[in-house]
Scaffold this active site. Sequence first.
Site, short mmCIF file in Angstrom:
data_model
loop_
_atom_site.label_atom_id
_atom_site.label_comp_id
_atom_site.label_asym_id
_atom_site.label_seq_id
_atom_site.Cartn_x
_atom_site.Cartn_y
_atom_site.Cartn_z
CE LYS A 188 -2.99 0.89 3.57
NZ LYS A 188 -2.95 2.29 4.01
CB SER A 189 3.76 2.31 2.07
OG SER A 189 3.14 2.26 3.33
NE ARG B 42 6.10 6.62 1.02
CZ ARG B 42 5.22 6.37 1.98
NH1 ARG B 42 4.16 5.60 1.74
NH2 ARG B 42 5.36 6.90 3.19
N GLY C 275 -5.15 8.15 5.16
CA GLY C 275 -4.24 9.06 5.85
C GLY C 275 -2.98 9.31 5.03
NE ARG D 208 -5.85 8.24 10.89
CZ ARG D 208 -5.12 7.47 10.08
NH1 ARG D 208 -5.67 7.00 8.96
NH2 ARG D 208 -3.88 7.18 10.39
CB SER E 153 4.47 10.06 11.69
OG SER E 153 3.71 10.14 10.50
CD GLN F 187 0.18 8.33 7.20
OE1 GLN F 187 -0.41 9.15 7.90
NE2 GLN F 187 -0.38 7.20 6.80
CG ASP G 8 0.27 0.01 9.56
OD1 ASP G 8 -0.09 0.86 10.40
OD2 ASP G 8 0.60 0.31 8.40
#
Length: 438
Positions: free
Chosen positions: A30-31, A35, A102, A130, A173, A175, A322
Amino acid sequence: MEKGETKSIKQLQGNLQTGLQGTLAVPGDKSISHRGIMFGAISEGTTVLHHFLTAEDCLSTLKAFQQLGVPITRDGDVVTIQGVGLHGLQQPEQPLDMGNSGTTTRLIMGLLAGQDFPTELTGDASLSQRPMKRVSEPLAEMGANIEVTDGHLPAIINGEKLHGVDYHLKVASAQVKSALILAALQAEGDSILVEKQPTRNHTEKMLRAFGADIETEADDVTITVHPEPQMHGITLNVPGDMSSAAFFMVAASLVPNSKVTLRNVGMNDTRTGLYSILKRMGGKISLSNEDSSGEPTADLTIESADLQPIEIGADEIPAVIDELPLVALLAAKANGISKITGAGELRVKETDRISAIVEEFHKLGIAIEELDDGFIIDGRQTWHLEDSQLDSHGDHRIGMVMAVAALLVKQPMTLAGADSINISYPEFFDDLATLISR
Ligand code: S3P
């Protein structure tokens, strides 16, 4: 799955005499999929992503970049992006809907903070609760002008000229770090970012592959970004998502008589906390076909095992953030006391994952105590079930971890809000069924 669907787990539970058996290739990371779209969009030329994750979260990113004027086509899990360069994005006609994601929201804030047009971001009910100041405040130190609503979405990003910063991140983080890196690419002057702890480093690694000039020091937490790189499109094979493989790593470890092989799983060492923890607990897990030509990958073979309790503290959390609900499930079957601390970030995920896990585990009769920043679990072989109706709390990862937990009890179980799995793994139940029905 349909919105709000309650799923019966009974059939899967009823066919477990010979455990989970077989081989599976889990969907793309997913990450990395998020990207890949973003970095392809701001590069010159064509980017092709193979094994892109076609789940709701990454489709939110794909749609947002189409609205920003980037030509993107998708054929199954192959996505082709015609990059427009760092300054070629266009003002969208409508607010960008971030859905539940997010990662899309926070990274896009950093990217759009330095563009020369305003953008409005909206999101679903969970995302709108969030925290966003963790991104908008450090970006403001670079000259960004982002209006959040009481610290949350909806937000308006008023593109501004940015300047480089020397900034120590306040939260561990990836993100937030990635948002700052994307802003720093457009800033005047270099930026130096210092992380609290190393977090997943896909942004730095991938941007380098696209041609950006980013250095990471040997301490793994100091990152220097040089602005205005010449970025070019690439072809990328997205590895299988460790965070999706994790559900089967844990299911195969806990369901007796299991042996499962997961092919081509991403093994970036900022993501492999669960692999290390499972080994430390006595899990039977081995690697084959290791490949480190790009993002490292391997095939993982997992067999059921008797597990020992474990203690996990703050240092280990980012690499397993996660997967912590799954670590809690491993601990619930390992005889004795396990303790997970330093994981307060779990409270600001898609739901408050500490309180959700405690509530759901109590239904299963698991002795779990809630801490502000984690859990204490008194693991047992046998649980005394209190309620057979489990709930995802609208959170994909809580939904999947509770589906795995349901495999460990005899009584027929149901899972409310099972459709939340569409966020990261729409084929989860089908893939699980292939390991069970033979
Ligand atoms: C992600 C970073 C992590 C993780 C999320 C994906 C990313 O969030 O929990 O699922 O792709 O950068 P934080 O950066 O908030 O820890």
